[in-house]
Design an enzyme around this catalytic site. Structure first.
Site, PDB file in Angstrom:
ATOM      1  N   ILE A  52      46.375  36.567  46.446  1.00 54.76           N
ATOM      2  CA  ILE A  52      46.649  36.729  47.889  1.00 54.76           C
ATOM      3  C   ILE A  52      46.651  35.395  48.634  1.00 54.76           C
ATOM      4  CG2 ILE A  52      45.871  39.143  48.036  1.00 54.76           C
ATOM      5  CD1 ILE A  52      43.293  38.070  49.447  1.00 54.76           C
ATOM      6  N   TYR A 143      30.271  35.236  53.989  1.00 51.76           N
ATOM      7  CA  TYR A 143      31.026  36.459  53.645  1.00 51.76           C
ATOM      8  C   TYR A 143      31.157  37.369  54.862  1.00 51.76           C
ATOM      9  CZ  TYR A 143      31.697  41.166  51.627  1.00 51.76           C
ATOM     10  OH  TYR A 143      32.132  42.443  51.363  1.00 51.76           O
ATOM     11  N   VAL A 186      23.307  47.171  42.664  1.00 49.04           N
ATOM     12  CA  VAL A 186      22.034  47.487  42.016  1.00 49.04           C
ATOM     13  C   VAL A 186      22.108  48.781  41.204  1.00 49.04           C
ATOM     14  CG1 VAL A 186      21.063  48.619  44.082  1.00 49.04           C
ATOM     15  CG2 VAL A 186      19.526  47.629  42.403  1.00 49.04           C
ATOM     16  N   ILE A 202      12.206  45.400  41.009  1.00 44.76           N
ATOM     17  CA  ILE A 202      12.387  45.749  42.425  1.00 44.76           C
ATOM     18  C   ILE A 202      11.989  44.530  43.260  1.00 44.76           C
ATOM     19  CG2 ILE A 202      11.567  47.229  44.312  1.00 44.76           C
ATOM     20  CD1 ILE A 202      11.323  49.497  42.268  1.00 44.76           C
ATOM     21  N   GLY A 275      17.551  35.557  51.628  1.00 48.49           N
ATOM     22  CA  GLY A 275      18.861  35.959  52.153  1.00 48.49           C
ATOM     23  C   GLY A 275      19.067  37.466  52.207  1.00 48.49           C
TER      24      GLY A 275
HETATM   25  N1  LIG Z   1      31.127  47.181  46.691  1.00 50.34           N
HETATM   26  C1  LIG Z   1      30.575  47.265  47.904  1.00 50.34           C
HETATM   27  O1  LIG Z   1      29.453  47.769  48.058  1.00 50.34           O
HETATM   28  C2  LIG Z   1      31.334  46.768  49.144  1.00 50.34           C
HETATM   29  C3  LIG Z   1      30.717  46.887  50.383  1.00 50.34           C
HETATM   30  C4  LIG Z   1      31.395  46.449  51.524  1.00 50.34           C
HETATM   31  C5  LIG Z   1      32.682  45.944  51.408  1.00 50.34           C
HETATM   32  N2  LIG Z   1      33.259  45.811  50.176  1.00 50.34           N
HETATM   33  C6  LIG Z   1      34.624  45.274  50.111  1.00 50.34           C
HETATM   34  O2  LIG Z   1      35.434  46.175  49.372  1.00 50.34           O
HETATM   35  C7  LIG Z   1      36.452  45.470  48.681  1.00 50.34           C
HETATM   36  C8  LIG Z   1      36.457  45.829  47.204  1.00 50.34           C
HETATM   37  O3  LIG Z   1      35.205  45.453  46.640  1.00 50.34           O
HETATM   38  P1  LIG Z   1      34.759  45.838  45.156  1.00 50.34           P
HETATM   39  O4  LIG Z   1      33.330  46.167  45.187  1.00 50.34           O
HETATM   40  O5  LIG Z   1      35.717  46.809  44.562  1.00 50.34           O
HETATM   41  O6  LIG Z   1      34.882  44.408  44.443  1.00 50.34           O
HETATM   42  P2  LIG Z   1      35.695  43.982  43.120  1.00 50.34           P
HETATM   43  O7  LIG Z   1      35.309  42.569  42.848  1.00 50.34           O
HETATM   44  O8  LIG Z   1      35.489  44.998  42.038  1.00 50.34           O
HETATM   45  O9  LIG Z   1      37.213  44.063  43.612  1.00 50.34           O
HETATM   46  C9  LIG Z   1      37.884  43.014  44.256  1.00 50.34           C
HETATM   47  C10 LIG Z   1      39.243  42.871  43.605  1.00 50.34           C
HETATM   48  O10 LIG Z   1      39.968  41.853  44.306  1.00 50.34           O
HETATM   49  C11 LIG Z   1      40.602  41.008  43.339  1.00 50.34           C
HETATM   50  N3  LIG Z   1      40.792  39.685  43.929  1.00 50.34           N
HETATM   51  C12 LIG Z   1      39.819  38.798  44.297  1.00 50.34           C
HETATM   52  N4  LIG Z   1      40.383  37.679  44.783  1.00 50.34           N
HETATM   53  C13 LIG Z   1      41.730  37.866  44.745  1.00 50.34           C
HETATM   54  C14 LIG Z   1      42.838  37.068  45.101  1.00 50.34           C
HETATM   55  N5  LIG Z   1      42.667  35.819  45.584  1.00 50.34           N
HETATM   56  N6  LIG Z   1      44.078  37.563  44.940  1.00 50.34           N
HETATM   57  C15 LIG Z   1      44.267  38.813  44.434  1.00 50.34           C
HETATM   58  N7  LIG Z   1      43.247  39.609  44.062  1.00 50.34           N
HETATM   59  C16 LIG Z   1      42.000  39.143  44.214  1.00 50.34           C
HETATM   60  C17 LIG Z   1      39.653  41.001  42.151  1.00 50.34           C
HETATM   61  O11 LIG Z   1      40.270  40.613  40.934  1.00 50.34           O
HETATM   62  C18 LIG Z   1      39.169  42.446  42.132  1.00 50.34           C
HETATM   63  O12 LIG Z   1      40.004  43.275  41.351  1.00 50.34           O
HETATM   64  C19 LIG Z   1      36.197  43.992  48.973  1.00 50.34           C
HETATM   65  O13 LIG Z   1      37.022  43.607  50.042  1.00 50.34           O
HETATM   66  C20 LIG Z   1      34.743  43.954  49.366  1.00 50.34           C
HETATM   67  O14 LIG Z   1      34.456  42.844  50.196  1.00 50.34           O
HETATM   68  C21 LIG Z   1      32.611  46.225  49.041  1.00 50.34           C
END
Ligand SMILES: NC(=O)c1ccc[n+]([C@@H]2O[C@H](COP(=O)([O-])OP(=O)(O)OC[C@H]3O[C@@H](n4cnc5c(N)ncnc54)[C@H](O)[C@@H]3O)[C@@H](O)[C@H]2O)c1
Length: 314
Positions: A52, A143, A186, A202, A275
């Protein structure tokens, strides 16, 4: 409906892909596989290996797939990495997101859903309260800053370009396919260690031996469901908290998973991790009103534990 999911090879994106395919939509996945895995992408989805951050690659992917709606999940998703490498975090989460916004405008995308963070954006949530979308964000990590900045850019694009964005602020998401080797997640980490017979730890909320931090754990199916509803135009609000509104301590989580997995691995207690927010809890009443009750946390943990167990036995 032609849905392009950025980050669709990751944990959350791949579940959105499955939910969309089940509805008969045509699905494309744009991912650079930095943390995602090719095998997470359903075989019937089109895979576009793009970054991206690369405007030309994003443009080419949009031209090839011709999406009518976009779910933007791709991100640098680790708070710890964002602290160590804030430039990298901003390049992916802010500049990369701008490439997705501009391509969406250029290709007349009808709706754009953005994965924001309810877990990080509100900072510390005081005892007895829940963070609602009218609570002022207190982004304390790079972040959280990059996610909040992207929310603001989306507001600009809504006004300037008539893009229809929906911002989903996820709580702590858990479920099948979450990476157990990361620093967060976790539930996946505990499942993996319990199944390997290894002790779990924990981290204290305040002092060693307490029940650990308080979180709002939301099951992956509910997150996928919220994305689908937003893409269908069924969420009129510009921002929606995606959580359960129920508080769970790390200890309660550990006890539930030990029971589900029939595990008795030792539980160790360590000091507070620098943090870590002590308490994070979302007001998710509006989500329940729009989409129905979220998955009960014990039921979701049971399904997740069963999935991780099946990975070992297969
Ligand atoms: N998991 C959680 O609890 C949580 C909570 C709040 C927000 N989010 C948000 O949800 C979204 C998905 O998170 P997730 O837990 O599935 O994480 P994840 O790491 O499993 O998925 C992120 C995906 O984005 C891809 N990616 C990263 N950088 C990229 C780039 N430069 N170009 C193209 N693809 C790229 C990765 O390869 C991966 O497949 C994220 O935006 C994350 O910030 C997740």
């Amino acid at each position: 409906m032609r849905l392009l999911i950025t980050g669709g090879a990751g944990f959350i994106g791949s579940h959105i892909a499955e939910a969309a395919l089940a509805k008969g939509w045509t699905v494309g996945v744009l991912d650079n596989l930095s943390t995602g895995r090719r095998e997470n992408v359903p075989p019937s989805a089109t895979f576009l290996h793009s970054d991206i951050r690369n405007k030309a690659e994003v443009e080419a992917a949009f031209r090839e797939f011709r999406p009518t709606v976009v779910s933007h999940q791709a991100a640098q998703a680790s708070v710890a990495i964002s602290v160590r490498e804030p430039q990298l975090d901003a390049e992916i989460n802010i500049l990369g997101s701008l490439n997705i916004m501009q391509a969406s405008v250029a290709h007349n995308v009808q709706r754009l859903v953005f994965a924001s963070t309810g877990g990080a954006i509100y900072g510390e949530v005081p005892d007895g309260t829940r963070a609602s979308i009218s609570t002022a964000p207190v982004p304390v990590s790079p972040y959280a800053c990059s996610k909040f900045a992207t929310e603001k850019y989306l507001e600009c694009f809504r006004t300037e370009h008539h893009l229809k964005p929906t911002i989903l602020r996820y709580a702590n998401v858990y479920g099948p396919r979450q990476d157990p080797h990361g620093e967060a997640g976790v539930v996946a980490i505990f499942c993996n260690r319990m199944l390997a017979g290894e002790a779990i730890r924990i981290n204290a909320r305040r002092s060693i031996g307490d029940a650990g931090c308080v979180r709002d754990y939301v099951y992956i199916d509910d997150v996928a469901r919220a994305n689908i509803a937003a893409l269908e135009g069924l969420i009129p609000d510009p921002i929606l908290n995606v959580g359960t509104g129920r508080e769970t301590t790390t200890q309660e989580l550990a006890e539930c998973l030990q029971k589900e997995l029939g595990s008795r691995v030792p539980v160790t207690f360590s000091e507070r991790r620098a943090g870590d927010v002590e308490r994070s809890l979302l007001d998710a009443d509006r989500m329940a009103e729009l989409l129905g009750a979220p998955t009960d946390v014990h039921a979701g943990l049971a399904k997740t534990a069963a999935w991780f167990k099946a990975q070992i036995t297969h």
